[in-house]
Design an enzyme around this catalytic site. Structure first.
Site, PDB file in Angstrom:
ATOM      1  N   ASP A  38      -6.718  14.800   6.291  1.00  0.00           N
ATOM      2  CA  ASP A  38      -5.580  14.357   7.387  1.00  0.00           C
ATOM      3  C   ASP A  38      -5.938  12.902   7.952  1.00  0.00           C
ATOM      4  O   ASP A  38      -6.351  12.768   6.287  1.00  0.00           O
ATOM      5  CB  ASP A  38      -5.950  15.158   8.706  1.00  0.00           C
ATOM      6  CG  ASP A  38      -7.121  14.625   9.690  1.00  0.00           C
ATOM      7  OD1 ASP A  38      -7.795  15.462  10.989  1.00  0.00           O
ATOM      8  OD2 ASP A  38      -8.090  13.453   9.299  1.00  0.00           O
ATOM      9  N   GLY A  51      -6.488  10.438   9.487  1.00  0.00           N
ATOM     10  CA  GLY A  51      -7.770   9.753   9.508  1.00  0.00           C
ATOM     11  C   GLY A  51      -9.149   9.487   8.870  1.00  0.00           C
ATOM     12  O   GLY A  51      -8.418   9.929   7.510  1.00  0.00           O
ATOM     13  N   THR A  52      -9.828   8.709   8.786  1.00  0.00           N
ATOM     14  CA  THR A  52     -10.758   8.782   8.033  1.00  0.00           C
ATOM     15  C   THR A  52     -11.794   9.957   8.092  1.00  0.00           C
ATOM     16  O   THR A  52     -12.797  10.137   8.840  1.00  0.00           O
ATOM     17  CB  THR A  52     -11.966   7.162   8.305  1.00  0.00           C
ATOM     18  OG1 THR A  52     -10.148   6.333   7.741  1.00  0.00           O
ATOM     19  CG2 THR A  52     -12.805   7.565   7.146  1.00  0.00           C
ATOM     20  N   ASP A  53     -11.875  10.893   6.671  1.00  0.00           N
ATOM     21  CA  ASP A  53     -12.959  11.666   7.375  1.00  0.00           C
ATOM     22  C   ASP A  53     -13.001  12.678   8.242  1.00  0.00           C
ATOM     23  O   ASP A  53     -14.081  13.250   8.719  1.00  0.00           O
ATOM     24  CB  ASP A  53     -14.353  11.082   6.798  1.00  0.00           C
ATOM     25  CG  ASP A  53     -13.921  10.832   5.286  1.00  0.00           C
ATOM     26  OD1 ASP A  53     -15.309   9.031   5.620  1.00  0.00           O
ATOM     27  OD2 ASP A  53     -13.738  10.384   4.366  1.00  0.00           O
ATOM     28  N   ARG A 100       0.781  -1.343  -0.224  1.00  0.00           N
ATOM     29  CA  ARG A 100       0.300   0.285   0.097  1.00  0.00           C
ATOM     30  C   ARG A 100       1.176   1.521   0.191  1.00  0.00           C
ATOM     31  O   ARG A 100       0.565   2.169  -0.468  1.00  0.00           O
ATOM     32  CB  ARG A 100      -0.788   0.085   0.803  1.00  0.00           C
ATOM     33  CG  ARG A 100      -2.354   1.040   1.305  1.00  0.00           C
ATOM     34  CD  ARG A 100      -2.719   1.641   0.435  1.00  0.00           C
ATOM     35  NE  ARG A 100      -4.093   1.796   0.325  1.00  0.00           N
ATOM     36  CZ  ARG A 100      -5.371   1.614   0.267  1.00  0.00           C
ATOM     37  NH1 ARG A 100      -5.544   0.746   0.512  1.00  0.00           N
ATOM     38  NH2 ARG A 100      -6.372   2.798   0.716  1.00  0.00           N
ATOM     39  N   ASN A 109     -11.977  17.051   0.090  1.00  0.00           N
ATOM     40  CA  ASN A 109     -12.482  15.898  -0.039  1.00  0.00           C
ATOM     41  C   ASN A 109     -13.551  16.116   0.268  1.00  0.00           C
ATOM     42  O   ASN A 109     -14.164  16.936   0.780  1.00  0.00           O
ATOM     43  CB  ASN A 109     -12.069  14.884   1.027  1.00  0.00           C
ATOM     44  CG  ASN A 109     -12.326  13.443   0.373  1.00  0.00           C
ATOM     45  OD1 ASN A 109     -13.289  13.322  -0.430  1.00  0.00           O
ATOM     46  ND2 ASN A 109     -12.533  11.991   0.860  1.00  0.00           N
ATOM     47  N   THR A 110     -14.804  15.568  -0.347  1.00  0.00           N
ATOM     48  CA  THR A 110     -15.887  15.649   0.141  1.00  0.00           C
ATOM     49  C   THR A 110     -16.548  14.674   0.364  1.00  0.00           C
ATOM     50  O   THR A 110     -16.229  13.690  -0.344  1.00  0.00           O
ATOM     51  CB  THR A 110     -16.420  16.397  -1.856  1.00  0.00           C
ATOM     52  OG1 THR A 110     -17.638  16.604  -1.477  1.00  0.00           O
ATOM     53  CG2 THR A 110     -16.623  15.906  -2.616  1.00  0.00           C
ATOM     54  N   HIS A 111     -17.412  15.215   1.708  1.00  0.00           N
ATOM     55  CA  HIS A 111     -18.426  13.575   1.929  1.00  0.00           C
ATOM     56  C   HIS A 111     -19.882  13.422   1.667  1.00  0.00           C
ATOM     57  O   HIS A 111     -20.168  14.650   2.285  1.00  0.00           O
ATOM     58  CB  HIS A 111     -18.131  12.992   2.913  1.00  0.00           C
ATOM     59  CG  HIS A 111     -18.196  12.630   3.929  1.00  0.00           C
ATOM     60  ND1 HIS A 111     -17.817  10.490   3.489  1.00  0.00           N
ATOM     61  CD2 HIS A 111     -19.194  11.966   5.000  1.00  0.00           C
ATOM     62  CE1 HIS A 111     -18.437   9.990   4.396  1.00  0.00           C
ATOM     63  NE2 HIS A 111     -19.501  10.442   5.539  1.00  0.00           N
TER      64      HIS A 111
HETATM   65  C1  GRF Z   1     -20.209  12.107  -4.230  1.00  0.00           C
HETATM   66  O1  GRF Z   1     -21.258  11.485  -2.889  1.00  0.00           O
HETATM   67  C2  GRF Z   1     -18.867  11.543  -2.610  1.00  0.00           C
HETATM   68  O2  GRF Z   1     -18.880  12.667  -1.436  1.00  0.00           O
HETATM   69  C3  GRF Z   1     -18.802  10.174  -2.186  1.00  0.00           C
HETATM   70  O3  GRF Z   1     -19.098   9.318  -3.652  1.00  0.00           O
HETATM   71  C4  GRF Z   1     -20.047  10.466  -4.479  1.00  0.00           C
HETATM   72  C5  GRF Z   1     -18.953  10.851  -6.321  1.00  0.00           C
HETATM   73  O4  GRF Z   1     -20.039  10.827  -7.090  1.00  0.00           O
HETATM   74  N1  GRF Z   1     -17.353   9.703  -1.927  1.00  0.00           N
HETATM   75  P1  GRF Z   1     -18.654  11.042  -8.471  1.00  0.00           P
HETATM   76  O5  GRF Z   1     -18.507  10.016  -8.497  1.00  0.00           O
HETATM   77  O6  GRF Z   1     -18.923  12.748  -7.989  1.00  0.00           O
HETATM   78  O7  GRF Z   1     -20.835  11.218  -9.242  1.00  0.00           O
END
Ligand code: GRF
Length: 202
Positions: A142, A144-146, A66, A108-110
């Protein structure tokens, strides 16, 4: 000179597409320099190719360890000289090499209101919990995880008849808006981090 974005994806790429569309306006202040993924054959790559954006694949299974994968991912991202690296649906946890190289300019977007519902199934977990409001979070990655400092969030109502798909689609609509608006302000105005508090602009 507009800011250079490297976007990492793993699937449909609708968040990526929102950034590509925003970058078409020179006043946005950024351009997508490359799109990377941990797999190929994904719609996100088709979106990048249609926009003439270079792509690269960095598969975990192609490496002995990894750590080797993490170092190669950092190298591939660095080759495109990003000002900001955006994880947009990237379904792998980046490691110490990526964090050492891009920490502080890696977002990152969650699809949940962190710290609630981190991990791979944020939408499913929110639905199962029975929350009435969920949403999405843009944060600095960072170790961690989210768990990194929050940059921005958007709230999304949960409807009584929602299933995971309908709720995730509504969250993704908010998520794309949050991502485009916040990344744009970051690249145009800069950002600072004090402890867990992120401030965009002065
Ligand atoms: C998003 O909602 C993201 O936050 C999540 O997976 C989705 C990805 O959507 N981890 P896309 O590939 O950008 O359409």
């Amino acid at each position: 000179m507009s800011a250079r974005l490297v976007v990492l994806v793993s699937g449909a790429g609708t968040n990526l597409q929102a950034l590509i569309d925003a970058c078409a306006d020179p006043s946005y202040g950024a351009g997508v320099a490359a799109v990377g993924a941990d797999r190929d054959g994904i719609e996100a790559f088709a979106r990048a190719q249609r926009a003439g954006i270079p792509t690269f694949v960095c598969r975990v299974s192609d490496f002995q360890t990894r750590g080797d994968w993490d170092r190669e991912l950092a190298r591939q991202c660095a080759a495109h000289q990003p000002d900001l690296v955006v994880l947009a649906g990237f379904m792998k946890l980046v490691g110490p090499a990526v964090l050492a190289m891009f920490g502080g300019r890696l977002v990152n977007t969650h699809p949940a209101l962190l710290p609630a519902f981190p991990g791979m199934h944020g939408v499913r977990d929110a639905l199962a919990y029975g929350v009435k409001v969920t949403g999405c979070t843009l944060f600095l990655v960072d170790e961690g995880t989210d768990s990194g400092p929050v940059i921005g969030q958007a709230a999304v109502p949960v409807h009584d008849d929602d299933d995971e798909r309908s709720l995730h689609e509504r969250v993704k609509t908010a998520e794309r808006g949050l991502l485009v608006e916040t990344v744009g302000r970051m690249v145009r105005q800069g950002w600072s981090v004090h402890g867990r508090k992120v401030t965009v602009g002065s």
